[in-house]
Write an enzyme that holds these catalytic residues in place. Structure first.
Site, PDB file in Angstrom:
ATOM      1  N   GLU A  91     -38.949  57.736  64.779  1.00 33.77           N
ATOM      2  CA  GLU A  91     -38.236  58.667  65.641  1.00 33.77           C
ATOM      3  C   GLU A  91     -36.733  58.692  65.374  1.00 33.77           C
ATOM      4  OE1 GLU A  91     -37.759  55.003  66.713  1.00 33.77           O
ATOM      5  OE2 GLU A  91     -39.553  55.610  67.816  1.00 33.77           O
ATOM      6  N   ASP A 119     -44.928  46.104  62.647  1.00 33.83           N
ATOM      7  CA  ASP A 119     -44.459  47.471  62.480  1.00 33.83           C
ATOM      8  C   ASP A 119     -42.954  47.535  62.235  1.00 33.83           C
ATOM      9  OD1 ASP A 119     -47.002  48.439  62.725  1.00 33.83           O
ATOM     10  OD2 ASP A 119     -46.824  48.970  64.841  1.00 33.83           O
ATOM     11  N   ARG A 149     -38.676  49.059  57.790  1.00 29.78           N
ATOM     12  CA  ARG A 149     -37.590  48.787  56.847  1.00 29.78           C
ATOM     13  C   ARG A 149     -38.033  48.939  55.388  1.00 29.78           C
ATOM     14  NH1 ARG A 149     -37.037  44.666  60.623  1.00 29.78           N
ATOM     15  NH2 ARG A 149     -37.820  43.055  59.200  1.00 29.78           N
TER      16      ARG A 149
END
EC number: 2.7.1.23
Length: 248
Positions: A111, A45, A50
């Site tokens: 987030e 993940d 990126r």
């Protein structure tokens, strides 16, 4: 079809990427760094974070210690590439967040975090419409549904299903834990401010684990967070079991 290969920086993943490059070229794909049709991600993940923000469709090979969103195992890569050639896949879209201040302009897949810069509490407010929620603690997280599976989950132990059109606001280690987390509609605009603490506050703004800037209270800076118009796109060739990979 043009493919870009984006690989986790580990010896095993790099070696596997060489195999994938040869395989893809033998199947007729063109490997490129510029203007790809699909980005082939090899990793977990963290590698996905990126690669995903440009909105180019992702073909994800699970080659990390933990991966909740990349569902192709290394042994299935040939089958996945053949299905890609035949256009036999679905596209799953994921919401992203946009955060702006006078010095910050960033997009987050998981987030946005506002965290202390020094070893002291952050005193601020989260403002939604006419509602002002004061907080004091280590900071606050603003997460997408898929982001609720990551850092936010460590703080709340709450998972937000990806099909819920919500944003999760998590207060990190609040001194007064009257509200630990809040789920609001994705249509809302969130305004994060630093409140008067009697001295200047300088806090970090972090987007998907990367420091993108600071907020300084004496300059009366505000961070505005909204749903981005850009969607992340992940190609699905097999059935992805919800939350699979989170606990293994």
């Amino acid at each position: 079809m043009k493919l870009k290969i984006f690989t986790k920086n580990s010896p095993d993943a790099i070696e596997f990427s060489k195999y994938v490059k040869n395989l893809a070229e033998n199947l007729g794909f063109k490997i490129t760094e510029n203007d790809p049709d699909v980005v082939l991600v090899i990793g977990g993940d963290g590698t996905l974070l990126r690669a995903v923000k440009d909105g180019i469709p992702i073909l994800g090979v699970k080659f990390g210690r933990r991966s909740a969103l990349l569902d192709i195992r290394p042994e299935n890569i040939k089958e996945a590439l053949e299905l890609l050639q035949k256009n036999k896949y679905t596209i799953e879209e994921y919401p992203m967040l946009e955060a702006k201040s006078k010095n910050i302009n960033t997009i987050a897949f998981n987030e946005i975090a506002i965290l202390f810069n020094n070893p002291e509490t952050v005193y601020g407010s989260v403002n939604i419409k006419e509602r002002k929620i004061l907080f004091e603690g280590d900071g606050v997280l603003i997460a997408t549904p898929q982001g609720s599976w990551a850092w936010s989950y460590s703080a709340t132990r709450v998972l937000l299903h990806k099909d819920i059109n919500g944003i999760e606001i998590t207060f990190i280690n609040p001194i007064i834990p009257n509200i630990k987390a809040l789920i609001i509609p994705q249509t809302e605009t969130i305004l994060v401010k630093l409140e008067d603490k009697g001295r200047t506050q300088n806090v970090r703004v972090i987007s998907d684990g990367e420091i993108v800037g600071n907020l300084i209270s004496k300059e009366d800076e505000e961070l505005t967070i909204t749903l981005s118009k850009r969607k992340a796109k992940i190609l699905r060739f097999f059935n992805l079991i919800e939350f699979d990979g989170l606990f293994t």
